[in-house]
Design an enzyme around this catalytic site. Sequence first.
Site, PDB file in Angstrom:
ATOM      1  CG  HIS A 291      -1.758   1.241   1.338  1.00  0.00           C
ATOM      2  ND1 HIS A 291      -2.720   1.556   0.405  1.00  0.00           N
ATOM      3  CD2 HIS A 291      -1.779   2.240   2.250  1.00  0.00           C
ATOM      4  CE1 HIS A 291      -3.302   2.688   0.747  1.00  0.00           C
ATOM      5  NE2 HIS A 291      -2.753   3.131   1.862  1.00  0.00           N
TER       6      HIS A 291
ATOM      7  CD  GLU B 218      -2.112   5.965  10.645  1.00  0.00           C
ATOM      8  OE1 GLU B 218      -3.023   6.828  10.681  1.00  0.00           O
ATOM      9  OE2 GLU B 218      -1.616   5.467  11.672  1.00  0.00           O
TER      10      GLU B 218
ATOM     11  CE  LYS C 228      -0.552   6.195   1.117  1.00  0.00           C
ATOM     12  NZ  LYS C 228      -1.535   6.503   2.187  1.00  0.00           N
TER      13      LYS C 228
ATOM     14  CG  ASP D  10      -4.975   2.575  -3.369  1.00  0.00           C
ATOM     15  OD1 ASP D  10      -4.982   3.057  -2.212  1.00  0.00           O
ATOM     16  OD2 ASP D  10      -5.650   1.588  -3.699  1.00  0.00           O
TER      17      ASP D  10
ATOM     18  NE  ARG E 243      14.485  19.793  16.058  1.00  0.00           N
ATOM     19  CZ  ARG E 243      14.362  20.868  16.855  1.00  0.00           C
ATOM     20  NH1 ARG E 243      14.156  20.714  18.162  1.00  0.00           N
ATOM     21  NH2 ARG E 243      14.452  22.079  16.343  1.00  0.00           N
TER      22      ARG E 243
END
EC number: 2.7.11.-
Length: 319
Positions: free
Chosen positions: A141, A157, A162, A180, A246
């Site tokens: 996915h 998620e 995306k 997808d 970071r």
Amino acid sequence: MSNAVKLADFLQDNANIRVLQGEEYVSQKKIKVSDIYRPGLELSGYFDFYPVDRVQLLGRTEISYAARLDSDMRKRVFDKICEPETPCVLISRNLPVPKELKAAAAESKTPILISNDATTYLMSMINQYLAAKLAKRVSVHGVLVEVFGMGVLLTGESGVGKSETALALVQHGHRLIADDRVDVYQRDHETVVGESPKILKHLMEIRGIGIIDVLKLFGIGAIKDETEISLVINLTNWDSKANYDRLGFQENTRIICGIAVPQVTIPVKVGRNMENIVEVAVMNFRAKAMGFDAAKTFDENLTSLIAENTEEEKEGDKD
């Protein structure tokens, strides 16, 4: 492995190979293994370990050796080489085909293919083609795009953005491979390749708009059939309590088809220009691969500064 590659599809994808004899049998034949075989010992009559289910490739060496055999021996040999299970016999360099081979192929309903290309080239090219077609595929996915020539798999998620990020990248001149769902397979021990399922090819779902055809909207330069996956970018919703990297010292990977692919996590927040951040992430990854590591440079500069301050403190103590 998938079931097989239809010989008709194989010929359609390889225009440098044509049917010399047995066109009517092509639709009945399938190739089930990626290995190509050059029958050498078999021409001398040794068939104990003959791999009958492979594409049989005959080049200059095999054809010239067969020409030295008498007609009866050639008939016996080619009758055994051409079995009903044999997908096809391929002749390279447009070499002359022995009449005994033509007769044996007609009897066993085995197509004879021919090409002008060299034997070693055909062997390498066909092996690569069949290895890719017959490789085991798994679905992932995500969205696969090619950014600055490098395959990037966007994961995260559902609803994290995306597809929207990929659309913005396409508008920046990059290319879409799959949206997808991405079908991935292992090309070799170090490479994993991603492609789009046929039903989703060139299509993208954008919430609020629906399904769009990237090829028709943005042109042929905006799409690509497949690409090596070099980097995974995991998009995650911003969490003020989370501890994000970071400085860039963390090195994570994601296992895809048994291969560890480098992965970075980027938090998604309102106001962040995700397509620009993805582009920078790709450029930074390529810079690291070339030996330019900004985090390492910062660490070295910091270490050098601490060392200088320590020396100054020691000198001050002496005074």
